[in-house]
Design an enzyme around this catalytic site. Sequence first.
Site, PDB file in Angstrom:
ATOM      1  CD  GLU A  38      -2.547   2.083   0.370  1.00 42.51           C
ATOM      2  OE1 GLU A  38      -3.843   0.548  -0.020  1.00 42.51           O
ATOM      3  OE2 GLU A  38      -2.481   2.872  -0.260  1.00 42.51           O
ATOM      4  CE  LYS A  39      -0.743   5.056  -5.272  1.00 36.09           C
ATOM      5  NZ  LYS A  39      -1.535   6.179  -5.207  1.00 36.09           N
ATOM      6  CB  CYS A  46     -13.595   2.349   2.100  1.00 33.46           C
ATOM      7  SG  CYS A  46     -14.851   1.757   3.206  1.00 33.46           S
ATOM      8  CB  ALA A 118       3.412  -2.113  -6.445  1.00 32.18           C
ATOM      9  N   GLY A 199     -24.594  13.709  -7.034  1.00 33.07           N
ATOM     10  CA  GLY A 199     -24.708  12.049  -6.901  1.00 33.07           C
ATOM     11  C   GLY A 199     -24.130  11.358  -5.218  1.00 33.07           C
ATOM     12  NE  ARG A 292     -13.467   7.629  -5.758  1.00 31.64           N
ATOM     13  CZ  ARG A 292     -13.181   8.141  -5.053  1.00 31.64           C
ATOM     14  NH1 ARG A 292     -12.891   9.044  -4.596  1.00 31.64           N
ATOM     15  NH2 ARG A 292     -11.230   7.371  -4.806  1.00 31.64           N
ATOM     16  CG  HIS A 463     -44.512  -2.970  17.395  1.00 33.16           C
ATOM     17  ND1 HIS A 463     -45.001  -2.993  16.486  1.00 33.16           N
ATOM     18  CD2 HIS A 463     -45.375  -2.808  18.764  1.00 33.16           C
ATOM     19  CE1 HIS A 463     -45.598  -1.771  16.842  1.00 33.16           C
ATOM     20  NE2 HIS A 463     -45.835  -1.689  18.478  1.00 33.16           N
TER      21      HIS A 463
END
Length: 487
Positions: A38-39, A46, A118, A199, A292, A463
Amino acid sequence: MPQPVEAHVQALVIGAGPGGYVAGIRLGQLKVRSLVVEKDQPGGVCLNVGCIPSKALITASKYFDKLKHGADMGILGDNIRVDMTKMQAWKSDVVGKLTGGVRQLLKSNGCDYLAGTAKLTGPHTVEVRSAAGPAVGSPGVDDGKPRTTTVHADNIVLATGSRPIEIPGFKFDGARVVDSTGALAFLEIPRRLVVIGGGYIGIEIGTLYAKLGSHVTVIEALPAILPGTDPELAQVVARKLRKLEVDVLTGAKAKSWVDKGSHAVVTLQTGDGDKGESVQIDADKILVAVGRRPNSEGLGLEALGVRVERGFVPVDRSMRTNVPGIYAIGDLAGQPMLAHKASREAEVVAEVIAGHRAEMDVRCIPAVIFSDPEISTVGITADEAQKLGRKVKIGKFPFAALGRAIANADTDGFVKVVIDAGSREVLGIHVVGNGASDMIAEAALAIEMGALADDLSLTIHAHPTLPEAIMEAAKASLGEAIHIVNR
Ligand code: NAI
């Protein structure tokens, strides 16, 4: 000179969002020797700058709005106000709790993690450039220097996600013109916020700042907000936006903006061609949320012959690209760009790499818009069913007739259940109302399991709870609703 480091794994995952990190965890569980690269921060868009921080701020703005209008319930508060710095600190705390957990989960499932960027240099070779820190497989080596690690991988999973689209004339500058990441990090509530794009993101973030006190204008190119959503549901949200005094300009395109020092002036065009009108709006901040695009550049895909179509990497149901040993999941692999779809694809790809038979074989993927009220949908609409040649029946139940919704002072909206008129199979469930995000789980399970309207109708629902509305709407589709008149 950076020290070259070599490693070999059975699976290398590029990206640690809800696609990549879930793939890493599941690969670890399946005893596949794996590495996640992961960079940025673990957790992807998220957890760091998307779903989670936006829900934190949406929740805070909801409480603020409710308290301000609590007099009807007998809640009287004077001088209720927002400390934005504190709210942001709390949001960061929420994010930190979750992102910290990701690395821990990878580790405890036996999956390695490497911070770095990567690039594929061969069908089974990836070069990872890391700023500093331990080399993969050599936890003791940390000389503080940048290094390049060459990883030989039997399988490569691309899970690089997506990023916001920029439009001409509105380059993100992090000051006036921001993307969703910028808008979720404001340390001051903008007095006037212009949102380009009505959106998911535009409506969620626009609503939250309207509740915190901004004057919000939404500019949407199409004739209605939330295009692609059943208009009957979107209208309920549009009505609430009017109550919140949000100006929604539909059929309008943002053209340009100028900085006037103390504020910006946005020029937009309404209508078509000659009939169009040019309108100017003052803004302190401009949020551009027009969609996106997948992150497929810079990975070396073209050189390896990995097919890329309009930025997306096409895959089969087992997440295989056209190049053997290379897989893609999540936003990169196509619509819908939703975290939970990425996570499911991650489980599939891990099973496939581990040698099991697995396919992305789902009947439905639920979608939620955290607007006010919330919208959640799963399955198909009545229109879509009819286009497929199916005869349908529809059952609707309004929250205004539901005890729990009345006691929650949240009665806007309804549940709509679409069933096959002959077989009574549930084809779609569409909810607009606060609480819709949690209610959709039952609906998704029903459709995934091929439930009939009778299954929802005959299941006893506790309920007083909001999901009773799903039961009642299912009953209504059969002409058997209890708390409304059947038509
Ligand atoms: P979107 O595709 O949902 O909405 C973009 C909107 O911008 C459309 O309504 C489009 O007509 C409008 N638009 C495009 N160009 C324009 C222009 N020049 N002027 C005015 N309007 C223009 O994209 P958004 O909101 O950026 O979200 C991106 C994606 O992120 C979503 O499609 C969704 O997959 C994901 N997302 C999911 C969330 C959730 O699950 N709750 C929340 C936020 C985002």
